[in-house]
Design a protein around this motif. Structure first.
Motif, PDB file in Angstrom:
ATOM      1  N   PHE A   6      -9.618  -4.769 -21.373  1.00  0.00           N
ATOM      2  CA  PHE A   6     -10.570  -4.666 -19.759  1.00  0.00           C
ATOM      3  C   PHE A   6      -9.653  -3.659 -18.712  1.00  0.00           C
ATOM      4  CE2 PHE A   6     -11.488  -6.085 -15.544  1.00  0.00           C
ATOM      5  CZ  PHE A   6     -12.729  -5.819 -15.757  1.00  0.00           C
ATOM      6  N   PHE A   7      -8.619  -3.872 -18.686  1.00  0.00           N
ATOM      7  CA  PHE A   7      -7.876  -2.959 -17.725  1.00  0.00           C
ATOM      8  C   PHE A   7      -7.805  -1.650 -18.172  1.00  0.00           C
ATOM      9  CE2 PHE A   7      -3.727  -1.004 -16.179  1.00  0.00           C
ATOM     10  CZ  PHE A   7      -3.927  -1.330 -14.921  1.00  0.00           C
ATOM     11  N   LEU A   8      -7.564  -1.364 -19.373  1.00  0.00           N
ATOM     12  CA  LEU A   8      -7.680   0.210 -19.805  1.00  0.00           C
ATOM     13  C   LEU A   8      -8.990   0.553 -19.710  1.00  0.00           C
ATOM     14  CD1 LEU A   8      -5.225  -0.108 -22.944  1.00  0.00           C
ATOM     15  CD2 LEU A   8      -4.693   0.770 -20.690  1.00  0.00           C
ATOM     16  N   ALA A   9      -9.941  -0.159 -19.916  1.00  0.00           N
ATOM     17  CA  ALA A   9     -11.455   0.355 -19.719  1.00  0.00           C
ATOM     18  C   ALA A   9     -11.681   0.709 -18.235  1.00  0.00           C
ATOM     19  CB  ALA A   9     -12.600  -0.643 -20.512  1.00  0.00           C
ATOM     20  N   GLU A  10     -11.248  -0.419 -17.527  1.00  0.00           N
ATOM     21  CA  GLU A  10     -11.607   0.078 -16.154  1.00  0.00           C
ATOM     22  C   GLU A  10     -10.552   1.057 -15.667  1.00  0.00           C
ATOM     23  OE1 GLU A  10     -13.446  -1.762 -13.645  1.00  0.00           O
ATOM     24  OE2 GLU A  10     -14.258  -2.339 -15.560  1.00  0.00           O
ATOM     25  N   GLU A  11      -9.459   1.228 -16.052  1.00  0.00           N
ATOM     26  CA  GLU A  11      -8.602   2.399 -15.626  1.00  0.00           C
ATOM     27  C   GLU A  11      -9.356   3.615 -15.964  1.00  0.00           C
ATOM     28  OE1 GLU A  11      -3.858   3.849 -16.148  1.00  0.00           O
ATOM     29  OE2 GLU A  11      -4.525   2.227 -17.170  1.00  0.00           O
ATOM     30  N   GLU A  12      -9.717   3.846 -17.543  1.00  0.00           N
ATOM     31  CA  GLU A  12     -10.531   5.111 -17.857  1.00  0.00           C
ATOM     32  C   GLU A  12     -11.710   5.421 -16.752  1.00  0.00           C
ATOM     33  OE1 GLU A  12     -11.485   4.874 -21.940  1.00  0.00           O
ATOM     34  OE2 GLU A  12      -9.638   4.352 -22.528  1.00  0.00           O
ATOM     35  N   THR A  13     -12.229   4.279 -16.174  1.00  0.00           N
ATOM     36  CA  THR A  13     -13.549   4.577 -15.571  1.00  0.00           C
ATOM     37  C   THR A  13     -13.191   5.094 -14.271  1.00  0.00           C
ATOM     38  OG1 THR A  13     -14.775   2.595 -16.447  1.00  0.00           O
ATOM     39  CG2 THR A  13     -15.457   3.183 -14.262  1.00  0.00           C
ATOM     40  N   TYR A  14     -11.967   4.526 -13.681  1.00  0.00           N
ATOM     41  CA  TYR A  14     -11.428   4.978 -12.359  1.00  0.00           C
ATOM     42  C   TYR A  14     -10.923   6.403 -12.551  1.00  0.00           C
ATOM     43  CZ  TYR A  14     -12.224   0.288 -10.669  1.00  0.00           C
ATOM     44  OH  TYR A  14     -12.938  -0.701 -10.340  1.00  0.00           O
ATOM     45  N   ASP A  20     -13.849   9.967  -3.347  1.00  0.00           N
ATOM     46  CA  ASP A  20     -15.231   9.482  -2.631  1.00  0.00           C
ATOM     47  C   ASP A  20     -15.935   8.468  -3.604  1.00  0.00           C
ATOM     48  OD1 ASP A  20     -14.408  11.148  -0.605  1.00  0.00           O
ATOM     49  OD2 ASP A  20     -15.709  12.994  -1.534  1.00  0.00           O
ATOM     50  N   GLU A  21     -15.861   8.712  -4.698  1.00  0.00           N
ATOM     51  CA  GLU A  21     -17.004   7.521  -5.606  1.00  0.00           C
ATOM     52  C   GLU A  21     -16.252   6.385  -5.358  1.00  0.00           C
ATOM     53  OE1 GLU A  21     -19.265   9.715  -9.081  1.00  0.00           O
ATOM     54  OE2 GLU A  21     -16.885   9.852  -9.179  1.00  0.00           O
ATOM     55  N   LEU A  22     -14.877   6.292  -5.545  1.00  0.00           N
ATOM     56  CA  LEU A  22     -14.022   5.053  -5.545  1.00  0.00           C
ATOM     57  C   LEU A  22     -14.153   4.323  -4.287  1.00  0.00           C
ATOM     58  CD1 LEU A  22     -10.755   6.005  -7.392  1.00  0.00           C
ATOM     59  CD2 LEU A  22     -12.632   4.372  -8.055  1.00  0.00           C
ATOM     60  N   GLN A  23     -14.175   5.082  -3.161  1.00  0.00           N
ATOM     61  CA  GLN A  23     -14.401   4.739  -1.773  1.00  0.00           C
ATOM     62  C   GLN A  23     -15.785   4.116  -1.502  1.00  0.00           C
ATOM     63  OE1 GLN A  23     -11.789   4.539   0.747  1.00  0.00           O
ATOM     64  NE2 GLN A  23     -13.530   3.122   1.808  1.00  0.00           N
ATOM     65  N   GLN A  24     -16.835   4.764  -2.137  1.00  0.00           N
ATOM     66  CA  GLN A  24     -18.234   4.252  -2.151  1.00  0.00           C
ATOM     67  C   GLN A  24     -18.402   2.760  -2.601  1.00  0.00           C
ATOM     68  OE1 GLN A  24     -20.701   5.577  -0.397  1.00  0.00           O
ATOM     69  NE2 GLN A  24     -21.698   3.477  -0.769  1.00  0.00           N
ATOM     70  N   ASP A  25     -17.484   2.896  -4.169  1.00  0.00           N
ATOM     71  CA  ASP A  25     -17.606   1.504  -4.754  1.00  0.00           C
ATOM     72  C   ASP A  25     -17.046   0.362  -3.901  1.00  0.00           C
ATOM     73  OD1 ASP A  25     -19.026   2.701  -6.708  1.00  0.00           O
ATOM     74  OD2 ASP A  25     -17.059   2.801  -8.036  1.00  0.00           O
ATOM     75  N   LEU A  26     -16.050   0.806  -3.192  1.00  0.00           N
ATOM     76  CA  LEU A  26     -15.308  -0.421  -2.352  1.00  0.00           C
ATOM     77  C   LEU A  26     -16.216  -0.629  -1.040  1.00  0.00           C
ATOM     78  CD1 LEU A  26     -12.507  -1.651  -1.951  1.00  0.00           C
ATOM     79  CD2 LEU A  26     -11.818   0.054  -0.723  1.00  0.00           C
ATOM     80  N   ASP A  27     -16.725   0.255  -0.549  1.00  0.00           N
ATOM     81  CA  ASP A  27     -17.458  -0.121   0.408  1.00  0.00           C
ATOM     82  C   ASP A  27     -18.894  -0.672   0.330  1.00  0.00           C
ATOM     83  OD1 ASP A  27     -15.893   1.574   2.292  1.00  0.00           O
ATOM     84  OD2 ASP A  27     -17.325   3.371   2.235  1.00  0.00           O
ATOM     85  N   ASP A  28     -19.171  -0.556  -0.999  1.00  0.00           N
ATOM     86  CA  ASP A  28     -20.382  -1.405  -1.630  1.00  0.00           C
ATOM     87  C   ASP A  28     -20.099  -2.795  -1.845  1.00  0.00           C
ATOM     88  OD1 ASP A  28     -22.080   0.850  -1.428  1.00  0.00           O
ATOM     89  OD2 ASP A  28     -21.957   1.236  -3.428  1.00  0.00           O
ATOM     90  N   LEU A  29     -18.958  -2.808  -2.493  1.00  0.00           N
ATOM     91  CA  LEU A  29     -18.362  -4.183  -2.781  1.00  0.00           C
ATOM     92  C   LEU A  29     -17.863  -4.892  -1.642  1.00  0.00           C
ATOM     93  CD1 LEU A  29     -17.326  -6.329  -4.694  1.00  0.00           C
ATOM     94  CD2 LEU A  29     -15.376  -5.187  -4.811  1.00  0.00           C
ATOM     95  N   GLU A  30     -17.471  -4.302  -0.312  1.00  0.00           N
ATOM     96  CA  GLU A  30     -17.044  -5.116   0.680  1.00  0.00           C
ATOM     97  C   GLU A  30     -18.588  -5.448   1.327  1.00  0.00           C
ATOM     98  OE1 GLU A  30     -14.520  -4.195   4.852  1.00  0.00           O
ATOM     99  OE2 GLU A  30     -14.836  -2.612   3.291  1.00  0.00           O
ATOM    100  N   PHE A  31     -19.236  -4.451   1.456  1.00  0.00           N
ATOM    101  CA  PHE A  31     -20.730  -5.156   2.024  1.00  0.00           C
ATOM    102  C   PHE A  31     -21.307  -6.395   1.173  1.00  0.00           C
ATOM    103  CE2 PHE A  31     -25.321  -4.691   2.110  1.00  0.00           C
ATOM    104  CZ  PHE A  31     -25.504  -4.684   3.568  1.00  0.00           C
ATOM    105  N   GLN A  32     -21.275  -6.155   0.003  1.00  0.00           N
ATOM    106  CA  GLN A  32     -21.871  -7.356  -0.772  1.00  0.00           C
ATOM    107  C   GLN A  32     -21.031  -8.837  -0.618  1.00  0.00           C
ATOM    108  OE1 GLN A  32     -23.119  -7.268  -4.996  1.00  0.00           O
ATOM    109  NE2 GLN A  32     -22.849  -5.066  -4.774  1.00  0.00           N
ATOM    110  N   MET A  33     -19.770  -8.549  -0.239  1.00  0.00           N
ATOM    111  CA  MET A  33     -18.982  -9.623  -0.036  1.00  0.00           C
ATOM    112  C   MET A  33     -19.522 -10.117   1.231  1.00  0.00           C
ATOM    113  SD  MET A  33     -17.079 -10.584  -2.651  1.00  0.00           S
ATOM    114  CE  MET A  33     -18.451  -9.847  -3.754  1.00  0.00           C
ATOM    115  N   PHE A  34     -19.505  -9.576   2.293  1.00  0.00           N
ATOM    116  CA  PHE A  34     -20.041  -9.707   3.763  1.00  0.00           C
ATOM    117  C   PHE A  34     -21.390 -10.504   3.547  1.00  0.00           C
ATOM    118  CE2 PHE A  34     -22.583  -8.617   7.372  1.00  0.00           C
ATOM    119  CZ  PHE A  34     -22.232  -9.501   8.366  1.00  0.00           C
ATOM    120  N   ARG A  35     -22.217  -9.904   2.712  1.00  0.00           N
ATOM    121  CA  ARG A  35     -23.571 -10.457   2.481  1.00  0.00           C
ATOM    122  C   ARG A  35     -23.645 -11.751   1.845  1.00  0.00           C
ATOM    123  NH1 ARG A  35     -27.462  -8.562   5.582  1.00  0.00           N
ATOM    124  NH2 ARG A  35     -27.473  -6.640   4.719  1.00  0.00           N
ATOM    125  N   MET A  36     -22.664 -11.928   0.967  1.00  0.00           N
ATOM    126  CA  MET A  36     -22.614 -13.103   0.328  1.00  0.00           C
ATOM    127  C   MET A  36     -22.267 -14.348   1.084  1.00  0.00           C
ATOM    128  SD  MET A  36     -20.206 -14.093  -2.796  1.00  0.00           S
ATOM    129  CE  MET A  36     -20.564 -12.786  -3.770  1.00  0.00           C
TER     130      MET A  36
END
Length: 177
Positions: A6-14, A20-36
């Motif tokens: 799983f870690f290797l698959a995630e590492e390949e994705t990253y 910029d894409e990673l920052q957007q993913d992090l921002d989206d996750l942060e927003f979802q956690m706030f909304r949750m």
């Protein structure tokens, strides 16, 4: 899948994403956690929260229930939008007897993974309550999407019997079969 794979698959994705894409993913996750957090606070005032989960598209959802001696609802609200007193997806059921839950209706959008999440919680609830069966009918009104329903129920280990002539069907799930 092991943690290492799983870690290797995630590492390949990253590796394939730029900063910029990673920052957007992090921002989206942060927003979802706030909304949750906000959604859970609002939902808990009226319903019993039974879990949080992630859809196949990595959207976080809050799963909650309402049940009494006659009926049971498993509901879900996604964390991409604010909870406004209404569920995004619901499985509505009744108790036929001490051993059986009967699914009356499943409502909400398709192909988002909401149905699978709610069904897994319904089956877990049945096991905890020592319910022996979950049953339901496939009605004529469902006939335009009967193949999708059969696939869904079989994926969740239901026995499905279809009567083509009468455009009807029955579903049965047993926890230890």
């Amino acid at each position: 899948m092991s943690f290492t794979s799983f870690f290797l698959a995630e590492e390949e994705t990253y590796d394939n994403k730029d900063r910029d894409e990673l920052q957007q993913d992090l921002d989206d996750l942060e927003f979802q956690m706030f909304r949750m957090k906000e959604n859970m606070r609002k939902i808990a005032k009226k319903w019993q929260i039974i879990g949080i989960d992630q859809t196949k598209d990595d959207t976080w959802v809050v799963v909650y229930t309402n049940h009494d001696n006659n009926s049971l609802k498993i509901m879900l609200n996604d964390c991409e939008s604010s909870y406004r007193g209404m569920w995004d997806f619901s499985i509505q059921a009744t108790y036929k007897n001490e051993e059986t839950i009967f699914i009356g209706d499943i409502k909400g959008p398709e192909n988002k993974g909401y149905g699978s999440i709610c069904m897994n919680y319904l089956k877990e609830f049945a096991k905890q309550q020592n319910i022996q069966y979950i049953t339901g009918n496939i009605a004529k009104r469902d006939w335009d999407h009967v193949e999708r329903l059969v696939h869904f129920y079989e994926k969740h280990r239901f026995q499905v019997k279809i009567n083509e002539e009468y455009k009807s069907g029955e579903i049965v799930w047993q926890p230890y079969n």
